[in-house]
Write an enzyme that holds these catalytic residues in place. Structure first.
Site, short mmCIF file in Angstrom:
data_model
loop_
_atom_site.label_atom_id
_atom_site.label_comp_id
_atom_site.label_asym_id
_atom_site.label_seq_id
_atom_site.Cartn_x
_atom_site.Cartn_y
_atom_site.Cartn_z
N HIS A 191 0.50 -1.05 0.48
CA HIS A 191 -0.10 0.46 0.04
C HIS A 191 0.76 1.29 0.07
O HIS A 191 2.03 0.99 0.45
CB HIS A 191 -0.75 0.23 1.18
CG HIS A 191 -2.17 -0.80 1.36
ND1 HIS A 191 -2.27 -2.54 1.01
CD2 HIS A 191 -3.37 -1.06 0.75
CE1 HIS A 191 -3.25 -2.62 0.94
NE2 HIS A 191 -3.99 -1.90 0.38
N LYS A 239 -0.70 4.75 4.63
CA LYS A 239 -1.53 3.96 5.53
C LYS A 239 -1.36 3.59 6.65
O LYS A 239 -0.17 3.62 7.28
CB LYS A 239 -1.84 2.99 4.21
CG LYS A 239 -2.48 1.46 5.06
CD LYS A 239 -3.10 0.69 3.89
CE LYS A 239 -3.49 -0.72 5.04
NZ LYS A 239 -5.16 0.28 5.19
#
Ligand code: NAP
Length: 221
Positions: free
Chosen positions: A130, A134
Site C-alpha cells: 500500500h 496508510k
C-alpha cells in the site's frame, strides 16, 4: 434518491466517494464531515439516509456508533479497528451496518479464488502493498483473506508481509507453494475509482439487508 453523507470527506477515499455519489443517478450527497472541512458527523447526520465512513482506525468505531444510535444506516470502509465492538453496536440498534475491508470487485474475486485453491495447496503467504500514508498494517483485506483461507484450507495463520511505499495504491498477492510448484494470484487497485462501484452497491443495499451487521462485499454480489 438516497441521501448520502460522507464521513472523512476530505480524505483520499472520501473525496472519491463524494464524486461517485454526486455522479450517480439515484444518490445525492447530503453532507461532508471531516475535521479539515470544519464539519462533524453530528452536523450531517440529520440529512442522511446512509453515512459512508472512510476515516481513521481510531475514529471509525465512534462514528459508526453515532450513526447507529441515530438510526442511520452506515457503510464502513475504514480498516484497522475492532469489528466485534461494531457488531455489538449494530445488533443493539435499529439501523444496519455494512463493512467491507475491500470494495474492489477484483480484490473480492481474489479472496474467492484463494478459498478455492486453499484446500489443494494449503501452504501460502500473503504480501500486501500500500501507499506510505496508510495507518494500519497488515491491511484489513489481508487479514480477511487470511481468515477465509484458514476456514477453506484448514491452514493456521498464514504469514502476512506488509509493504508501504510511495507510488503504490492498494495491491495484494497470495503465493501458494506446493511440491515443485507455486501458484500466485494478485490484485492491483491502481486508482481509487476501483472501489466506487462497490461503495455505491453497498449504499443502495445496506438499508434492505436482512441482518443488522454484514461483513464483505461478496455478500451483496
Ligand atoms: P485519509 O486520506 O487519511 O482520509 C481520512 C480522512 O478522515 C481525513 O481527511 C481525516 O481528517 C478524516 N477524519 C479523521 N477523523 C474523522 C472524524 N472523526 N470524522 C470525520 N472525518 C474524520 O485516508 P484514506 O486513504 O482516505 O483511507 C481512509 C480509510 O479507508 C483507511 O482506514 C483505509 O485503510 C481505508 N480504505 C479502505 C478501502 C476499502 O475498500 N474498504 C479502500 C481504501 C482505503 P484529518 O486528516 O484531519 O485527521
Amino acid at each position: 434518491m438516497i441521501r448520502v453523507a460522507v464521513s472523512g470527506a476530505a480524505g483520499r477515499m472520501g473525496q472519491a466517494v463524494c464524486e461517485a455519489v454526486e455522479a450517480a443517478d439515484d444518490t445525492e450527497l447530503s453532507g461532508r464531515a471531516d475535521p479539515a472541512l470544519g464539519t462533524g458527523l453530528a452536523d450531517v447526520l440529520g440529512e442522511a439516509d446512509v453515512v459512508v465512513d472512510f476515516t481513521t482506525p481510531d475514529t471509525a468505531l465512534a462514528n459508526a456508533e453515532a450513526c447507529l444510535a441515530a438510526g442511520v444506516h452506515v457503510v464502513i470502509g475504514t480498516t484497522g479497528f475492532d469489528l466485534d465492538r461494531l457488531e455489538a453496536a449494530a445488533e443493539a440498534s435499529r439501523a444496519n451496518c455494512f463493512v467491507a475491508p475491500n470494495f474492489a470487485i477484483g480484490a473480492v474475486l481474489l479472496m474467492e479464488v484463494a478459498q478455492t485453491i486453499a484446500p489443494h495447496m494449503p501452504e501460502c503467504e500473503i504480501v500486501e502493498l500500500h501507499h506510505d500514508k496508510k495507518l494500519d498494517a497488515p491491511s484489513g483485506t489481508a487479514k480477511r483473506t487470511a481468515e477465509l483461507i484458514d476456514v477453506a484450507g484448514g491452514n493456521v495463520h498464514e504469514p502476512i508481509h506488509s509493504v508501504r511505499l510511495p507510488g503504490l495504491v492498494a495491491h495484494q498477492e497470495v503465493i501458494f507453494g506446493g511440491e515443485g510448484q507455486t501458484l500466485s494470484i494478485r490484485h492491483d487497485s491502481i486508482d481509487r475509482r476501483s472501489f466506487m462501484p462497490g461503495v455505491l452497491l453497498a449504499v443502495r443495499e445496506v438499508g434492505g439487508l436482512p441482518d443488522r451487521f454484514t461483513v464483505g462485499l461478496e455478500k451483496l454480489l
